[in-house]
Design a protein around this motif. Structure first.
Motif, PDB file in Angstrom:
ATOM      1  N   ILE A 157       9.321  -7.181   5.447  1.00  0.00           N
ATOM      2  CA  ILE A 157       8.599  -5.916   5.273  1.00  0.00           C
ATOM      3  C   ILE A 157       7.197  -6.010   5.882  1.00  0.00           C
ATOM      4  N   ILE A 158       6.871  -5.010   6.687  1.00  0.00           N
ATOM      5  CA  ILE A 158       5.519  -4.885   7.235  1.00  0.00           C
ATOM      6  C   ILE A 158       4.908  -3.632   6.605  1.00  0.00           C
ATOM      7  N   ASN A 159       3.851  -3.802   5.878  1.00  0.00           N
ATOM      8  CA  ASN A 159       3.256  -2.683   5.166  1.00  0.00           C
ATOM      9  C   ASN A 159       1.956  -2.243   5.832  1.00  0.00           C
ATOM     10  N   ARG A 160       1.525  -1.039   5.536  1.00  0.00           N
ATOM     11  CA  ARG A 160       0.189  -0.600   5.927  1.00  0.00           C
ATOM     12  C   ARG A 160      -0.791  -0.974   4.827  1.00  0.00           C
ATOM     13  N   ALA A 161      -2.052  -1.070   5.171  1.00  0.00           N
ATOM     14  CA  ALA A 161      -3.078  -1.486   4.219  1.00  0.00           C
ATOM     15  C   ALA A 161      -3.358  -0.403   3.186  1.00  0.00           C
ATOM     16  N   GLU A 162      -3.911  -0.811   2.057  1.00  0.00           N
ATOM     17  CA  GLU A 162      -4.368   0.152   1.054  1.00  0.00           C
ATOM     18  C   GLU A 162      -5.374   1.092   1.716  1.00  0.00           C
ATOM     19  N   GLY A 163      -5.295   2.364   1.388  1.00  0.00           N
ATOM     20  CA  GLY A 163      -6.194   3.340   1.994  1.00  0.00           C
ATOM     21  C   GLY A 163      -5.567   4.057   3.167  1.00  0.00           C
ATOM     22  N   SER A 164      -4.433   3.542   3.637  1.00  0.00           N
ATOM     23  CA  SER A 164      -3.736   4.185   4.753  1.00  0.00           C
ATOM     24  C   SER A 164      -3.061   5.465   4.279  1.00  0.00           C
ATOM     25  N   GLY A 165      -3.295   6.563   4.997  1.00  0.00           N
ATOM     26  CA  GLY A 165      -2.644   7.821   4.671  1.00  0.00           C
ATOM     27  C   GLY A 165      -1.160   7.770   4.961  1.00  0.00           C
ATOM     28  N   THR A 166      -0.782   7.018   5.999  1.00  0.00           N
ATOM     29  CA  THR A 166       0.628   6.856   6.321  1.00  0.00           C
ATOM     30  C   THR A 166       1.345   6.161   5.169  1.00  0.00           C
ATOM     31  N   ARG A 167       0.716   5.135   4.617  1.00  0.00           N
ATOM     32  CA  ARG A 167       1.313   4.420   3.484  1.00  0.00           C
ATOM     33  C   ARG A 167       1.431   5.334   2.270  1.00  0.00           C
ATOM     34  N   ALA A 168       0.382   6.078   1.974  1.00  0.00           N
ATOM     35  CA  ALA A 168       0.404   6.975   0.815  1.00  0.00           C
ATOM     36  C   ALA A 168       1.511   8.019   0.950  1.00  0.00           C
ATOM     37  N   THR A 169       1.648   8.571   2.158  1.00  0.00           N
ATOM     38  CA  THR A 169       2.696   9.573   2.409  1.00  0.00           C
ATOM     39  C   THR A 169       4.083   8.966   2.260  1.00  0.00           C
ATOM     40  N   PHE A 170       4.257   7.773   2.822  1.00  0.00           N
ATOM     41  CA  PHE A 170       5.567   7.115   2.764  1.00  0.00           C
ATOM     42  C   PHE A 170       5.940   6.767   1.328  1.00  0.00           C
ATOM     43  N   GLU A 171       5.002   6.208   0.581  1.00  0.00           N
ATOM     44  CA  GLU A 171       5.295   5.833  -0.802  1.00  0.00           C
ATOM     45  C   GLU A 171       5.606   7.064  -1.658  1.00  0.00           C
ATOM     46  N   LYS A 172       4.919   8.158  -1.389  1.00  0.00           N
ATOM     47  CA  LYS A 172       5.123   9.364  -2.193  1.00  0.00           C
ATOM     48  C   LYS A 172       6.455  10.036  -1.892  1.00  0.00           C
ATOM     49  N   TRP A 173       6.766  10.218  -0.612  1.00  0.00           N
ATOM     50  CA  TRP A 173       7.915  11.037  -0.240  1.00  0.00           C
ATOM     51  C   TRP A 173       9.175  10.245   0.089  1.00  0.00           C
ATOM     52  N   ALA A 174       9.038   8.983   0.488  1.00  0.00           N
ATOM     53  CA  ALA A 174      10.217   8.173   0.795  1.00  0.00           C
ATOM     54  C   ALA A 174      10.613   7.280  -0.373  1.00  0.00           C
ATOM     55  N   LEU A 175       9.622   6.833  -1.160  1.00  0.00           N
ATOM     56  CA  LEU A 175       9.885   5.871  -2.222  1.00  0.00           C
ATOM     57  C   LEU A 175       9.693   6.464  -3.615  1.00  0.00           C
ATOM     58  N   ASP A 176       9.494   7.767  -3.684  1.00  0.00           N
ATOM     59  CA  ASP A 176       9.306   8.449  -4.974  1.00  0.00           C
ATOM     60  C   ASP A 176       8.179   7.835  -5.795  1.00  0.00           C
ATOM     61  N   GLY A 177       7.149   7.368  -5.102  1.00  0.00           N
ATOM     62  CA  GLY A 177       5.976   6.835  -5.788  1.00  0.00           C
ATOM     63  C   GLY A 177       6.066   5.385  -6.189  1.00  0.00           C
ATOM     64  N   ALA A 178       7.175   4.718  -5.857  1.00  0.00           N
ATOM     65  CA  ALA A 178       7.338   3.307  -6.225  1.00  0.00           C
ATOM     66  C   ALA A 178       6.341   2.437  -5.457  1.00  0.00           C
ATOM     67  N   ASP A 179       5.840   1.410  -6.112  1.00  0.00           N
ATOM     68  CA  ASP A 179       4.929   0.465  -5.464  1.00  0.00           C
ATOM     69  C   ASP A 179       5.729  -0.521  -4.624  1.00  0.00           C
ATOM     70  N   THR A 180       5.282  -0.741  -3.404  1.00  0.00           N
ATOM     71  CA  THR A 180       5.986  -1.670  -2.523  1.00  0.00           C
ATOM     72  C   THR A 180       5.703  -3.112  -2.913  1.00  0.00           C
ATOM     73  N   VAL A 181       6.656  -3.984  -2.596  1.00  0.00           N
ATOM     74  CA  VAL A 181       6.505  -5.406  -2.865  1.00  0.00           C
ATOM     75  C   VAL A 181       5.344  -5.958  -2.032  1.00  0.00           C
TER      76      VAL A 181
END
Length: 294
Positions: A157-181
């Motif tokens: 897994i390659i994640n985006r850093a905290e504060g990334s809008g792309t990460r926030a969008t992905f976690e909200k809409w693709a992962l239903d708000g779940a925290d990534t490993v």
């Protein structure tokens, strides 16, 4: 003598008329205001390519204007524009979604829509995942591609850093708000693409504008990540591209933001660079996720 007096008077009248025309010419040239000065836009790396390209076009049409564009992530953009450090803060998310940001002081200028998709290395043997499989991968429950129909290969897994809008969008809409490993984090979308393309078994997520033939964009529940599906909200992993100002914009910032929604940007640059015009959307979504037809 009489003729001389008449001739002199006539010359004075003509001179006066000439001076009047000259004054009118100066006044009319003064009416066209030349745009000059500089503006700095900081934030979302997903939005950065569009703002950079539009900035270059704007400068070519307004040689005395300078548009400085920097990345750093949506959180950085929102924080810096709120502090008054920059004129424009670029963000993939609504200011209301960011902790520590007083959205009431910022003015939102939506300039495009960007779809985002999970992306993987081309050798994983998968081009579609269910939403639950995607959640299981990013939360660490599934660790091998064979468990989701792919190769017998470890998932990286390659994640985006905290504060990334792309990460926030992905976690909200693709992962239903779940925290990534806990995983490797990168600040730049371009760096993410490079690492995913070069790392066997790698998975991450990117804006459509960064997806090319070096990686594979994954469908979710059989829905393809494309602009048509974003426009109808059938593909839900998308966000507005916001350019925030601290209060109403003035000067160069005002003119540049107006330019961002002009036909030359919305009809040409936006689709060329893989974004979607705000004018093509058939639905509207607010910060809480409420959707309505437009």
């Amino acid at each position: 003598m009489g003729l001389l007096i008449i001739f002199s008077a006539l010359m004075l009248v003509l001179a006066a008329c000439g001076n009047g025309d000259s004054d009118k010419g100066k006044a009319s040239s003064g009416d066209s205001k030349e745009i000059s000065g500089s503006v700095t836009a900081v934030g979302s790396t997903a939005l950065q390519p569009l703002v950079e390209a539009a900035g270059k076009q704007f400068q070519s049409e307004n040689p005395k204007a300078q548009i400085n564009v920097q990345g750093g992530g949506s959180g950085t953009g929102l924080t810096q524009v709120q502090q008054g450090a920059v004129e424009i803060g670029n963000s993939d998310v609504f200011a209301e979604e960011k902790d520590g940001v007083d959205a009431s002081k910022l003015v939102d200028h939506k300039v495009a829509v960007v779809g985002m998709a999970p992306v993987a290395n081309k050798d994983v043997g998968v081009d579609n995942l269910t939403k639950q499989q995607l959640i299981d991968i990013f939360t660490g429950k599934v660790k091998n591609w064979k468990d989701v129909g792919g190769k017998d290969e470890k998932i990286t897994i390659i994640n985006r850093a905290e504060g990334s809008g792309t990460r926030a969008t992905f976690e909200k809409w693709a992962l239903d708000g779940a925290d990534t490993v806990k995983a490797q984090e990168q600040d730049s979308s371009g760096t993410v693409r490079k690492i995913v393309s070069e790392t066997p078994g790698a998975i991450s997520y990117l804006a459509f504008s960064y997806i090319d033939d070096s990686i594979v964009g994954l469908s979710v529940d059989g829905v393809k990540p494309d602009e048509k599906n974003v426009a109808t909200n059938d593909w839900k992993i998308w966000s507005y591209e916001h350019m925030y100002t601290n209060g109403e914009p003035k000067g160069v910032a005002k003119e540049f933001l107006k330019y961002m929604t002009s036909d030359s940007v919305q009809n040409d640059l936006v689709p060329q660079l893989g974004y979607q015009s705000i004018k093509q959307m058939k639905i509207e979504r607010d910060a809480e996720g409420n959707v309505k037809n437009i």
